[in-house]
Design an enzyme around this catalytic site. Structure first.
Site, mmCIF file in Angstrom:
data_model
loop_
_atom_site.group_PDB
_atom_site.id
_atom_site.type_symbol
_atom_site.label_atom_id
_atom_site.label_comp_id
_atom_site.label_asym_id
_atom_site.label_seq_id
_atom_site.Cartn_x
_atom_site.Cartn_y
_atom_site.Cartn_z
ATOM 1 C CD GLU A 122 -3.021 1.240 2.372
ATOM 2 O OE1 GLU A 122 -2.700 0.566 3.059
ATOM 3 O OE2 GLU A 122 -3.925 1.999 2.282
ATOM 4 N N GLY A 254 3.319 2.569 10.698
ATOM 5 C CA GLY A 254 3.138 1.812 11.931
ATOM 6 C C GLY A 254 2.798 0.180 11.629
ATOM 7 C CB ALA A 255 0.872 -1.907 11.565
ATOM 8 C CG MET A 256 0.264 -3.366 4.917
ATOM 9 S SD MET A 256 -0.814 -1.594 4.430
ATOM 10 C CE MET A 256 -2.154 -2.559 3.249
ATOM 11 C CD GLU A 257 -4.957 -1.923 5.680
ATOM 12 O OE1 GLU A 257 -3.886 -1.574 6.162
ATOM 13 O OE2 GLU A 257 -5.484 -1.130 4.927
ATOM 14 C CG ASN A 258 -0.231 -6.589 3.902
ATOM 15 O OD1 ASN A 258 -0.098 -5.750 3.236
ATOM 16 N ND2 ASN A 258 0.880 -6.706 4.878
ATOM 17 C CD GLU A 291 -2.674 -1.671 10.644
ATOM 18 O OE1 GLU A 291 -3.322 -1.993 9.544
ATOM 19 O OE2 GLU A 291 -2.229 -0.785 11.015
ATOM 20 C CG HIS A 294 -7.433 -1.757 7.958
ATOM 21 N ND1 HIS A 294 -8.429 -0.679 7.576
ATOM 22 C CD2 HIS A 294 -6.417 -1.366 8.255
ATOM 23 C CE1 HIS A 294 -7.716 0.398 7.544
ATOM 24 N NE2 HIS A 294 -6.526 0.470 8.121
HETATM 25 N N1 ARG Z 1 -3.023 0.833 5.773
HETATM 26 C C1 ARG Z 1 -2.121 1.164 6.715
HETATM 27 C C2 ARG Z 1 -2.644 1.445 7.881
HETATM 28 O O1 ARG Z 1 -3.477 2.230 8.259
HETATM 29 C C3 ARG Z 1 -1.025 1.973 6.300
HETATM 30 C C4 ARG Z 1 -0.218 1.951 5.269
HETATM 31 C C5 ARG Z 1 0.248 2.844 4.673
HETATM 32 N N2 ARG Z 1 1.445 2.995 4.069
HETATM 33 C C6 ARG Z 1 1.982 3.807 3.028
HETATM 34 N N3 ARG Z 1 3.139 3.615 2.568
HETATM 35 N N4 ARG Z 1 1.139 4.696 2.597
HETATM 36 O O2 ARG Z 1 -2.973 0.983 8.767
HETATM 37 ZN ZN ZN Z 2 -5.423 1.946 8.656
#
Ligand code: ARG
Ligand code: ZN
Length: 850
Positions: A122, A254-258, A291, A294
């Site tokens: 993302e 912070g983190a990513m919801e894959n 996350e 999400h």
């Molecule tokens: N979707 C992620 C979160 O909220 C954020 C990731 C965004 N990363 C980025 N490189 N723009 O929780």
């Molecule tokens: Zn998010």
């Protein structure tokens, strides 16, 4: 700027992709510099869309081969992807590309962190992995084969075949490419399991580097609490057989919801009492929840395009704040959220980077993962819930989930379900999504013949590209207190829809004191001229915890502004009122800690600026110091008693009760350190068996320009722990005296443990510098110059983090001519750097053009 980097993307230009993707098969043969990625993708023409050129995104890829329906083809490579002649009907696309994860310092796409492979896709990172229609409205199932010698090979979805040197994964839920993830490394897991409400058994794992196993238990507990909460509150259940979380040291956000494979910045998942503070624990719990949530708000229902980012982020932030409120203290969470909103979102909304919650154009989407999209996006949902009521809110959410499951949706879709459920017309409310800027709400009142009338006026200052603002729908929660402090009108919601509007309350015996904007019912600046006596009265009697706290803030703010502008001494009404709260053992310690918390100096600068003054950072610093010193003096007699009473005995438990007590204890220690030469803080530093107490002691000492021995001792104790070292770097810069801050930061950049390649470490030093308001904005310009030096270096490695750190300059136009021209010179210097990234170019340009 390179020629390919200047293109602006507009919401109004949205067109669907000409094909649907039915399935994606990927094979990764991992290698640090020569990873091979094979793709097999079935495309089917989308009958609803006029024919278009077949274009696949792709960046930094070396194409090895490409074929359509088994026949090799020569695609046309462009700077941003490729085009090819394709059959009229369905076809199978195959390609093989080579990529180099080890040299990928941007931390976007597939990269390496401490010898481990991981991904961040993302928003638009998948195009750095293979050629693909890398847009969120293209959704497909993914089957992934990972080949590598690493013991742990992970991807999204459920487990397939696995053996020596390979593992296969299948994700049955169609998803956009930004939710793709792959991890490979020598990892260990903290395992657990969860049974969903319908009886599905889910395997849970937190994967970490060896040595971090003992820092997973809290995160796991938070994950299980999140899964239960989403079932109970939103009726949402998990939908795969396995849920993996991986901790990664080098991560931009912070983190990513894959899907099924969340990847976390290790600072946002690893926790232990010895290495993490109460604030860390709470933040980790919230991010794990975020996350996880999400999975429904983001993954099962995703965004049609990146302009709709707030559809998933605003809603998911709103949900995680509900979760924290439920698990901990709702008033404390609300107050903390508002402090954060004012500190980051109001700041953004009032300057050159202001943009609507749903932006209408961007150059680099990564620059729009902002406090406005996230936090104001969540506030908008909070207002919607207040306006329609809880029952209709959950009805609308149920409809949203059933109607849009599997969709790539829009804000229109979101608002439609509310309109259908409530019969309301939300056309005016929708302005919260399209109009930037923070409304200023002024209020006057009148009392006559038992009738009390409040008259509100709203006005939103112009923002870039939006000179004129229409009035917004503003939910204003109001309660009234009688002269003896009793509540004569419980909280009621006024719905303001016009520029100016009056609301009356009848049958009152005497003129009440109004408590306005209870629970911070709308993200506005409330301007209410009233006496300090009334404010002190509200601090003592308001039944709404937010406004009780806010009354103390208003007193403090007024006193500080008077000190800065007229040199007045701290206001005694304020000091008396706060001392009373501090000593009042019937109040929640966490609340008392919040009342004692200083107002941010940047926030004061914003207030001064809004009132037509030119803020002087040094004067703001001096006034804040004087205020803190006066408070400590006023409370001096009680400090030892309060310190003792707020000491938490027994083993460290990171719950709200203990955290609240320790927060107050930390405030008391900070004041005590002003009075006792640091004796108590030194003692606490020695005996502390948890990081909250240890760091509170170190901070208290550093804040008084002492504590060198303790800092050295801390370093020797923790030099082997990356996350604790980040605290060590940050504390020294954050607490340095204004005239020393840039020097301290610069000296730390020469430390053997400093590296710009790790975003956490870079932020530890430079995030702390920019948050040291008077230090960063020191009239020497040293802060500006040092940050610019390092942003220029970092941009060549990591554009995303560089662009984000540029926001430190967004307020530069507030200050005096000297500072303005010093800052401007640095911004201009950054902008003139050769090959400056698109990310940083866009940010700096917007700041300069504001
Ligand atoms: N979707 C992620 C979160 O909220 C954020 C990731 C965004 N990363 C980025 N490189 N723009 O929780
Ligand atoms: Zn998010």
């Amino acid at each position: 700027m390179s020629q390919t980097s200047a293109e602006t993307i507009y919401l109004k230009d949205y067109t669907p992709f000409g094909w649907t993707v039915e399935e994606v098969h990927l094979t990764f043969a991992l290698h640090p510099t020569k990873t091979r990625v094979k793709s097999r993708i079935r495309f089917v023409p989308n009958p609803d869309v006029p024919p278009q050129e077949f274009f696949l995104h792709g960046e930094n890829l070396t194409l090895i081969s490409a074929a359509i329906d088994g026949a090799t083809i020569p695609p046309k490579i462009t700077p941003k992807g490729l085009t090819a002649d394709v059959p009229v009907g369905p076809f199978v696309w195959e390609s093989e590309v080579e990529i180099s994860p080890e040299t990928n310092t941007a931390l976007e796409g597939l990269y390496m962190s401490n010898g481990m492979y991981c991904t961040q896709c993302e928003a638009e990172g998948f195009r750095k992995i293979t050629y693909y229609p890398d847009r969120p409205d293209v959704m497909s199932t993914f089957t992934v084969r990972v080949e590598g010698s690493e013991p742990v090979l992970l991807s999204n979805g459920n487990k397939g075949d696995a053996g020596t040197g390979f593992a296969e994964w299948h994700d049955p839920w169609p998803k956009p490419a930004y939710l793709f993830a792959l991890v490979a490394g020598d990892l260990v897991n903290h395992p657990d399991n969860f049974k969903t409400q319908s009886g599905r058994d889910v395997e849970l794992n937190i994967w970490v580097r060896k040595g971090d196993e003992d820092k997973c238990a809290f995160g796991m507990q938070a994950l299980k609490a999140s899964m239960t909460w989403d079932e109970e509150v939103y009726g949402r259940e998990y939908d795969l057989d396995i849920f993996n979380i991986v901790a990664v040291d080098d991560f931009n956000m912070g983190a990513m919801e894959n899907k099924g494979l969340n990847i976390f910045n290790s600072s946002c998942v690893l926790a232990s009492p010895e290495t993490s503070t109460d604030d860390n624990f709470e933040r980790i719990e919230a991010i794990i929840a975020h996350e996880y949530f999400h999975n429904w708000t983001g993954n099962r229902i995703t965004c049609r395009d990146w302009f709709q980012l707030c559809l998933k982020e605003g809603l998911t932030v709103y949900r995680d704040s509900q979760f924290t409120s439920d698990l901990r203290s709702a008033p404390v969470k609300r107050i903390s959220d508002v402090i954060d909103l004012r500190g980051r979102q109001f700041r953004e909304d009032g300057g050159p980077l202001a943009h609507p919650v749903r932006p209408e154009s961007f150059v680099e989407i990564n620059n729009f993962y902002t406090a406005t999209v996230y936090e104001k996006g969540a506030e908008v949902i909070g207002m919607l819930k207040r306006l329609v009521g809880d029952e209709d809110y959950y009805k609308a959410l149920d409809l949203y989930f059933t109607r849009h499951d599997g969709d790539a949706a829009t804000i229109e879709d979101w608002l439609n379900v509310f309109e259908e459920v409530t019969g309301r017309n939300l056309k005016r409310f929708k302005r919260w999504y399209s109009s930037a800027g923070t409304p200023r709400l002024t209020v006057t009142d009148k009392f006559k013949d038992g009738r009390y009338t409040l008259t509100f006026k709203q006005e939103t200052p112009p923002t870039p590209g939006q000179p004129q603002k229409k009035p917004r729908v503003i939910p204003i929660a109001v309660g009234l207190l009688g002269p003896n402090g009793d509540e004569v009108q419980p909280t009621t919601l006024l719905e303001m829809t016009k520029r100016q509007q009056s609301f009356s309350f009848e049958g009152l015996a005497s003129k009440p004191v109004a408590s306005i904007l209870r629970d911070f019912s709308a993200p506005v600046v409330l301007e209410h001229e009233r006496s300090n006596a009334e404010r002190a009265f509200l601090l003592a009697h308001d039944t709404d915890p937010f406004n009780k706290w806010e009354a103390g803030q208003a007193l403090r703010r007024a006193s500080l502004i008077a000190s800065v502008t007229t040199g007045a001494a701290p206001d005694t009404a304020f000091l008396d009122a706060v001392v009373r709260v501090a000593r009042d053992d019937s109040l929640d310690p966490a609340f008392r800690a919040l009342v004692l918390q200083p107002i941010g100096q940047d926030d004061l600068a914003a207030t001064l600026h809004a009132q037509g003054h030119t803020p002087d950072p040094q004067a703001i610093y001096d006034a804040s110091e004087t205020m803190a010193q006066s408070l400590a003096q006023e409370l001096a007699d009680s400090l030892p008693r309060l310190y003792a009473d707020t000491t938490v005995d027994g083993p460290f438990v990171p719950d709200a009760t203990g955290a609240g007590k320790r927060a107050l204890n930390g405030r008391i220690l900070y004041m005590l350190t002003r009075m006792d030469g640091g004796a108590q803080a030194r003692a606490q530093f020695k005996t502390a068996d948890n990081m909250t107490l240890k760091l509170a002691a170190l901070n208290a000492l550093l804040g008084q320009d002492t504590g060198t021995d303790e800092a050295e001792n801390f370093f020797q104790l923790w030099k082997g722990d990356r996350l604790v070292m980040d605290k060590w770097f940050a504390a020294q810069v954050a607490l340095a005296k204004p005239e020393k801050a840039a020097d301290v930061a610069e000296a730390l950049t020469a430390h053997p443990l400093f590296t710009p390649k790790n975003p956490n470490r870079f932020r530890a030093v430079f995030g702390a510098l920019t948050m040291n308001h008077a230090g960063f904005h020191h009239s020497s310009g040293r802060g500006y110059a040092l940050l610019a030096d390092w942003l220029i270096k970092l941009d060549a490695l990591n554009p995303q983090t560089t662009a984000r750190m540029c926001t430190a300059f967004q307020t530069f136009a507030r200050y005096d001519d000297t500072r303005r021209s010093l800052a401007k010179a640095q911004l201009t210097r950054i902008l003139s750097t050769n090959d400056l990234s698109r990310d940083t170019t866009e940010m700096v340009t917007r700041i300069l053009e504001g």
